[in-house]
Design a protein around this motif. Structure first.
Motif, PDB file in Angstrom:
ATOM      1  N   LEU A  20       0.819  -1.212   0.000  1.00  0.00           N
ATOM      2  CA  LEU A  20       0.000   0.000   0.000  1.00  0.00           C
ATOM      3  C   LEU A  20       0.856   1.267   0.000  1.00  0.00           C
ATOM      4  N   THR A  21       1.937   1.280   0.774  1.00  0.00           N
ATOM      5  CA  THR A  21       2.790   2.468   0.805  1.00  0.00           C
ATOM      6  C   THR A  21       3.592   2.605  -0.492  1.00  0.00           C
ATOM      7  N   ASP A  22       3.987   1.486  -1.083  1.00  0.00           N
ATOM      8  CA  ASP A  22       4.663   1.556  -2.381  1.00  0.00           C
ATOM      9  C   ASP A  22       3.746   2.137  -3.450  1.00  0.00           C
ATOM     10  N   ALA A  23       2.433   1.923  -3.284  1.00  0.00           N
ATOM     11  CA  ALA A  23       1.460   2.461  -4.239  1.00  0.00           C
ATOM     12  C   ALA A  23       1.193   3.946  -4.008  1.00  0.00           C
ATOM     13  N   GLY A  24       1.680   4.481  -2.853  1.00  0.00           N
ATOM     14  CA  GLY A  24       1.503   5.911  -2.594  1.00  0.00           C
ATOM     15  C   GLY A  24       0.789   6.258  -1.316  1.00  0.00           C
ATOM     16  N   ALA A  25       0.354   5.251  -0.537  1.00  0.00           N
ATOM     17  CA  ALA A  25      -0.348   5.521   0.714  1.00  0.00           C
ATOM     18  C   ALA A  25       0.636   5.933   1.807  1.00  0.00           C
ATOM     19  N   THR A  26       0.121   6.663   2.803  1.00  0.00           N
ATOM     20  CA  THR A  26       0.917   7.074   3.950  1.00  0.00           C
ATOM     21  C   THR A  26       0.357   6.415   5.201  1.00  0.00           C
ATOM     22  N   ALA A  27       1.221   5.768   5.972  1.00  0.00           N
ATOM     23  CA  ALA A  27       0.796   5.134   7.217  1.00  0.00           C
ATOM     24  C   ALA A  27       0.778   6.181   8.332  1.00  0.00           C
ATOM     25  N   ILE A  28      -0.314   6.214   9.100  1.00  0.00           N
ATOM     26  CA  ILE A  28      -0.460   7.200  10.172  1.00  0.00           C
ATOM     27  C   ILE A  28      -1.085   6.536  11.395  1.00  0.00           C
ATOM     28  N   ARG A  29      -1.038   7.244  12.513  1.00  0.00           N
ATOM     29  CA  ARG A  29      -1.779   6.820  13.696  1.00  0.00           C
ATOM     30  C   ARG A  29      -2.653   7.979  14.156  1.00  0.00           C
ATOM     31  N   LEU A  30      -3.754   7.646  14.824  1.00  0.00           N
ATOM     32  CA  LEU A  30      -4.675   8.672  15.303  1.00  0.00           C
ATOM     33  C   LEU A  30      -4.316   9.172  16.691  1.00  0.00           C
ATOM     34  N   GLY A  31      -3.790   8.280  17.519  1.00  0.00           N
ATOM     35  CA  GLY A  31      -3.488   8.667  18.890  1.00  0.00           C
ATOM     36  C   GLY A  31      -2.741   7.567  19.605  1.00  0.00           C
ATOM     37  N   PRO A  32      -2.641   7.662  20.939  1.00  0.00           N
ATOM     38  CA  PRO A  32      -1.841   6.703  21.702  1.00  0.00           C
ATOM     39  C   PRO A  32      -2.525   5.361  21.931  1.00  0.00           C
ATOM     40  N   THR A  33      -3.821   5.270  21.691  1.00  0.00           N
ATOM     41  CA  THR A  33      -4.548   4.032  21.952  1.00  0.00           C
ATOM     42  C   THR A  33      -4.762   3.241  20.669  1.00  0.00           C
ATOM     43  N   VAL A  34      -5.057   1.949  20.821  1.00  0.00           N
ATOM     44  CA  VAL A  34      -5.356   1.071  19.691  1.00  0.00           C
ATOM     45  C   VAL A  34      -6.862   0.919  19.586  1.00  0.00           C
ATOM     46  N   LEU A  35      -7.419   1.314  18.458  1.00  0.00           N
ATOM     47  CA  LEU A  35      -8.864   1.275  18.257  1.00  0.00           C
ATOM     48  C   LEU A  35      -9.283  -0.042  17.620  1.00  0.00           C
ATOM     49  N   ARG A  36     -10.506  -0.443  17.893  1.00  0.00           N
ATOM     50  CA  ARG A  36     -11.069  -1.610  17.217  1.00  0.00           C
ATOM     51  C   ARG A  36     -11.318  -1.272  15.754  1.00  0.00           C
ATOM     52  N   THR A  37     -11.316  -2.295  14.927  1.00  0.00           N
ATOM     53  CA  THR A  37     -11.584  -2.069  13.511  1.00  0.00           C
ATOM     54  C   THR A  37     -12.974  -1.492  13.284  1.00  0.00           C
ATOM     55  N   SER A  38     -13.909  -1.774  14.201  1.00  0.00           N
ATOM     56  CA  SER A  38     -15.279  -1.288  14.030  1.00  0.00           C
ATOM     57  C   SER A  38     -15.436   0.191  14.367  1.00  0.00           C
ATOM     58  N   THR A  39     -14.481   0.782  15.096  1.00  0.00           N
ATOM     59  CA  THR A  39     -14.614   2.187  15.485  1.00  0.00           C
ATOM     60  C   THR A  39     -13.567   3.100  14.848  1.00  0.00           C
ATOM     61  N   ALA A  40     -12.509   2.531  14.301  1.00  0.00           N
ATOM     62  CA  ALA A  40     -11.385   3.335  13.823  1.00  0.00           C
ATOM     63  C   ALA A  40     -11.792   4.331  12.737  1.00  0.00           C
ATOM     64  N   ALA A  41     -12.571   3.884  11.762  1.00  0.00           N
ATOM     65  CA  ALA A  41     -12.942   4.776  10.654  1.00  0.00           C
ATOM     66  C   ALA A  41     -13.763   5.962  11.146  1.00  0.00           C
ATOM     67  N   ALA A  42     -14.693   5.715  12.063  1.00  0.00           N
ATOM     68  CA  ALA A  42     -15.539   6.799  12.573  1.00  0.00           C
ATOM     69  C   ALA A  42     -14.706   7.840  13.308  1.00  0.00           C
ATOM     70  N   VAL A  43     -13.746   7.386  14.109  1.00  0.00           N
ATOM     71  CA  VAL A  43     -12.874   8.320  14.823  1.00  0.00           C
ATOM     72  C   VAL A  43     -12.040   9.129  13.832  1.00  0.00           C
ATOM     73  N   ALA A  44     -11.500   8.461  12.827  1.00  0.00           N
ATOM     74  CA  ALA A  44     -10.691   9.158  11.824  1.00  0.00           C
ATOM     75  C   ALA A  44     -11.525  10.154  11.031  1.00  0.00           C
ATOM     76  N   LEU A  45     -12.746   9.793  10.706  1.00  0.00           N
ATOM     77  CA  LEU A  45     -13.627  10.708   9.974  1.00  0.00           C
ATOM     78  C   LEU A  45     -13.923  11.953  10.794  1.00  0.00           C
ATOM     79  N   GLY A  46     -14.113  11.778  12.097  1.00  0.00           N
ATOM     80  CA  GLY A  46     -14.322  12.940  12.958  1.00  0.00           C
ATOM     81  C   GLY A  46     -13.121  13.864  12.950  1.00  0.00           C
ATOM     82  N   ALA A  47     -11.926  13.266  12.996  1.00  0.00           N
ATOM     83  CA  ALA A  47     -10.706  14.071  12.950  1.00  0.00           C
ATOM     84  C   ALA A  47     -10.559  14.778  11.610  1.00  0.00           C
ATOM     85  N   LEU A  48     -10.874  14.090  10.527  1.00  0.00           N
ATOM     86  CA  LEU A  48     -10.783  14.709   9.203  1.00  0.00           C
ATOM     87  C   LEU A  48     -11.764  15.859   9.067  1.00  0.00           C
TER      88      LEU A  48
END
Length: 250
Positions: free
Chosen positions: A214-242
């Motif tokens: 994915l990064t070779d294709a041009g994506a950037t790896a990032i983290r949202l914060g110090p905690t590890v989010l469940r896959t079911s909540t991660a997108a919603a948290v990221a969308l709020g930040a965006l």
């Protein structure tokens, strides 16, 4: 200003003026569950930006429920200049559907089911996979109604990692949510318009090979914060930040 707190019901055809009839499952929900009565108002949506505020003129309850509606106002909501596509890794049980529900309510414009290497759910081709995809699409539809959204996010056909990498190359910015990464979302330059691809891995995490692809294709790896989010909540948290970091909420 159109009222956004009124209940929203979906319809395939949205007349611009005059009267219309709401029938089928949407009418049964309006008449039996919401118990709408003559004189009350609702909003009709075609799920593609078209909205109409209506007043109820007649209610026929029961199995063949129908509502006669007079259209008071009609408007179109344009999609945001900066769209967010969520690539959501398949998750076991109902966690995938929860991820779709939360992402839709948080503003995802499209959702791509991702067959990640560590996804417990497989969605093999055939009846089982088709049913799972239908559940995701039904969930997105219901969540869009709940959130009073003018646009129902499209849930695409499932993609493997190679296909996801190809999608990375077509968008304005691609971000991979991954724990252990030092780069934060707030440190990333975001485009004012176009498409952002937000990639969410499975509960077991993204493999090194997947991250490299994915990064070779041009994506950037990032983290949202110090905690590890469940896959079911991660997108919603990221969308709020965006939404905070861009003009999407203006």
């Amino acid at each position: 200003m159109p009222e956004t707190t009124l209940p929203v019901f979906l319809t395939a055809a949205l007349p611009g003026s005059g009267r219309t009839t709401l029938d089928g499952e949407e009418a049964r929900h309006a008449a039996t569950v919401r118990r709408l009565r003559v004189g009350e108002r609702l909003v009709l949506s075609d799920g593609a930006g078209g909205m109409a505020r209506c007043v109820v003129e007649a209610v026929q309850p029961g199995r063949d429920a129908a509502l006669t509606l007079a259209i008071e106002e009609h408007w179109t909501e344009e999609p945001p200049a900066l769209r967010v596509i969520v690539a959501q890794a398949l998750a076991k049980g109902d966690r995938g559907e929860l991820a779709v529900e939360l992402a839709t309510e948080a503003g995802a414009d499209a959702i791509v089911p991702w067959r990640a290497a560590r996804s417990v759910a497989r969605w093999e081709e055939g009846t089982r996979g088709d049913k799972a995809l239908t559940r995701w699409r039904t969930t997105a539809r219901a969540a869009a109604k709940q959130a009073r959204r003018a646009h129902i996010p499209e849930v695409a056909e499932p993609a493997n990692t190679r296909e996801l990498a190809e999608l990375v190359q077509t968008v304005s910015r691609a971000l991979v949510l991954e724990s252990g990464i030092t780069t934060r979302l707030t440190e990333i330059e975001l485009p004012p318009q176009g498409d952002i691809l937000l990639i969410v891995g499975p509960e077991g995490g993204i493999t090194d090979d997947e991250l490299t692809t994915l990064t070779d294709a041009g994506a950037t790896a990032i983290r949202l914060g110090p905690t590890v989010l469940r896959t079911s909540t991660a997108a919603a948290v990221a969308l709020g930040a965006l939404g905070v970091l861009t003009d999407r909420w203006k």
